[in-house]
Design a protein around this motif. Structure first.
Motif, PDB file in Angstrom:
ATOM      1  N   CYS A  41       0.826  -1.209   0.000  1.00  0.00           N
ATOM      2  CA  CYS A  41       0.000   0.000   0.000  1.00  0.00           C
ATOM      3  C   CYS A  41       0.861   1.260   0.000  1.00  0.00           C
ATOM      4  O   CYS A  41       1.180   1.793  -1.040  1.00  0.00           O
ATOM      5  N   TYR A  79       0.051  10.678   1.569  1.00  0.00           N
ATOM      6  CA  TYR A  79      -1.240  11.329   1.753  1.00  0.00           C
ATOM      7  C   TYR A  79      -1.137  12.853   1.764  1.00  0.00           C
ATOM      8  O   TYR A  79      -1.889  13.528   1.098  1.00  0.00           O
ATOM      9  N   ALA A 108      -0.121   4.153   1.039  1.00  0.00           N
ATOM     10  CA  ALA A 108      -0.952   5.343   0.812  1.00  0.00           C
ATOM     11  C   ALA A 108      -0.824   6.369   1.926  1.00  0.00           C
ATOM     12  O   ALA A 108      -0.804   7.576   1.663  1.00  0.00           O
ATOM     13  N   CYS A 109      -0.716   5.921   3.173  1.00  0.00           N
ATOM     14  CA  CYS A 109      -0.602   6.876   4.281  1.00  0.00           C
ATOM     15  C   CYS A 109       0.686   7.684   4.177  1.00  0.00           C
ATOM     16  O   CYS A 109       0.748   8.828   4.620  1.00  0.00           O
ATOM     17  N   LEU A 125      -7.507   3.288  -3.842  1.00  0.00           N
ATOM     18  CA  LEU A 125      -7.402   1.922  -3.340  1.00  0.00           C
ATOM     19  C   LEU A 125      -8.608   1.611  -2.469  1.00  0.00           C
ATOM     20  O   LEU A 125      -9.060   2.454  -1.696  1.00  0.00           O
ATOM     21  N   ALA A 184      -6.517   7.600   3.435  1.00  0.00           N
ATOM     22  CA  ALA A 184      -5.363   7.670   2.527  1.00  0.00           C
ATOM     23  C   ALA A 184      -5.545   6.720   1.347  1.00  0.00           C
ATOM     24  O   ALA A 184      -5.244   7.073   0.202  1.00  0.00           O
ATOM     25  N   ARG A 185      -6.051   5.534   1.603  1.00  0.00           N
ATOM     26  CA  ARG A 185      -6.274   4.567   0.511  1.00  0.00           C
ATOM     27  C   ARG A 185      -7.278   5.118  -0.499  1.00  0.00           C
ATOM     28  O   ARG A 185      -7.086   4.990  -1.705  1.00  0.00           O
ATOM     29  N   ARG A 234       5.349  12.252  -1.757  1.00  0.00           N
ATOM     30  CA  ARG A 234       5.294  11.245  -0.703  1.00  0.00           C
ATOM     31  C   ARG A 234       6.405  11.446   0.308  1.00  0.00           C
ATOM     32  O   ARG A 234       7.340  12.205   0.074  1.00  0.00           O
ATOM     33  N   ARG A 293      -7.863   8.207  -1.225  1.00  0.00           N
ATOM     34  CA  ARG A 293      -7.209   9.275  -1.993  1.00  0.00           C
ATOM     35  C   ARG A 293      -6.405   8.707  -3.157  1.00  0.00           C
ATOM     36  O   ARG A 293      -6.273   9.338  -4.202  1.00  0.00           O
ATOM     37  N   HIS A 294      -5.872   7.508  -2.986  1.00  0.00           N
ATOM     38  CA  HIS A 294      -5.075   6.879  -4.030  1.00  0.00           C
ATOM     39  C   HIS A 294      -5.864   5.872  -4.864  1.00  0.00           C
ATOM     40  O   HIS A 294      -5.274   5.105  -5.635  1.00  0.00           O
ATOM     41  N   VAL A 297       3.403   3.151  -4.520  1.00  0.00           N
ATOM     42  CA  VAL A 297       2.156   3.142  -3.762  1.00  0.00           C
ATOM     43  C   VAL A 297       1.140   2.239  -4.454  1.00  0.00           C
ATOM     44  O   VAL A 297       0.951   2.306  -5.660  1.00  0.00           O
ATOM     45  N   GLY A 298       0.504   1.391  -3.651  1.00  0.00           N
ATOM     46  CA  GLY A 298      -0.511   0.483  -4.159  1.00  0.00           C
ATOM     47  C   GLY A 298       0.031  -0.787  -4.785  1.00  0.00           C
ATOM     48  O   GLY A 298      -0.734  -1.651  -5.201  1.00  0.00           O
TER      49      GLY A 298
END
Length: 102
Positions: free
Chosen positions: A13, A19, A15-16, A98, A92-93, A55, A95-96, A63-64
């Protein structure tokens, strides 16, 4: 044959860590804890982690897909507090693009 170690959902992931430029900021870390983080990874005034290419400067990988924290043992308290599937994680997920953690 022993079972393989469990892989954290965070490792696919990140994502955080991508963010917001304003997160993470140091809040409860001691001077010694901050000193354990390489200076080149900190933001200009040393109040948080640096932000590079959208990031956290310590985030390795994509990411992801596959990610790792370059300072995992010395990561800030706010990073330690964010847990897979909690509200901060899910925000956060989203936003991306996910979905929730399965």
């Amino acid at each position: 044959m022993p079972a393989p170690p469990e892989i954290s959902p965070c490792q696919s992931c990140g994502a955080c860590c991508a963010y917001s430029r304003d997160w993470p900021r140091f809040t409860v870390e001691s001077d010694d804890e901050i000193a354990a983080i390489p200076r080149y990874l900190l933001d200009g005034d040393g109040s948080g982690m640096g932000w590079v290419r959208g990031r956290c400067a310590a985030l390795d990988g994509e990411v992801g897909v596959e990610t790792a924290c370059g300072i995992y043992e010395h990561r800030p308290a706010v990073c330690r507090a964010c847990q897979p599937g909690d509200e901060e994680c899910l925000t956060a997920r989203r936003r991306h693009g996910l979905g929730p953690i399965a």
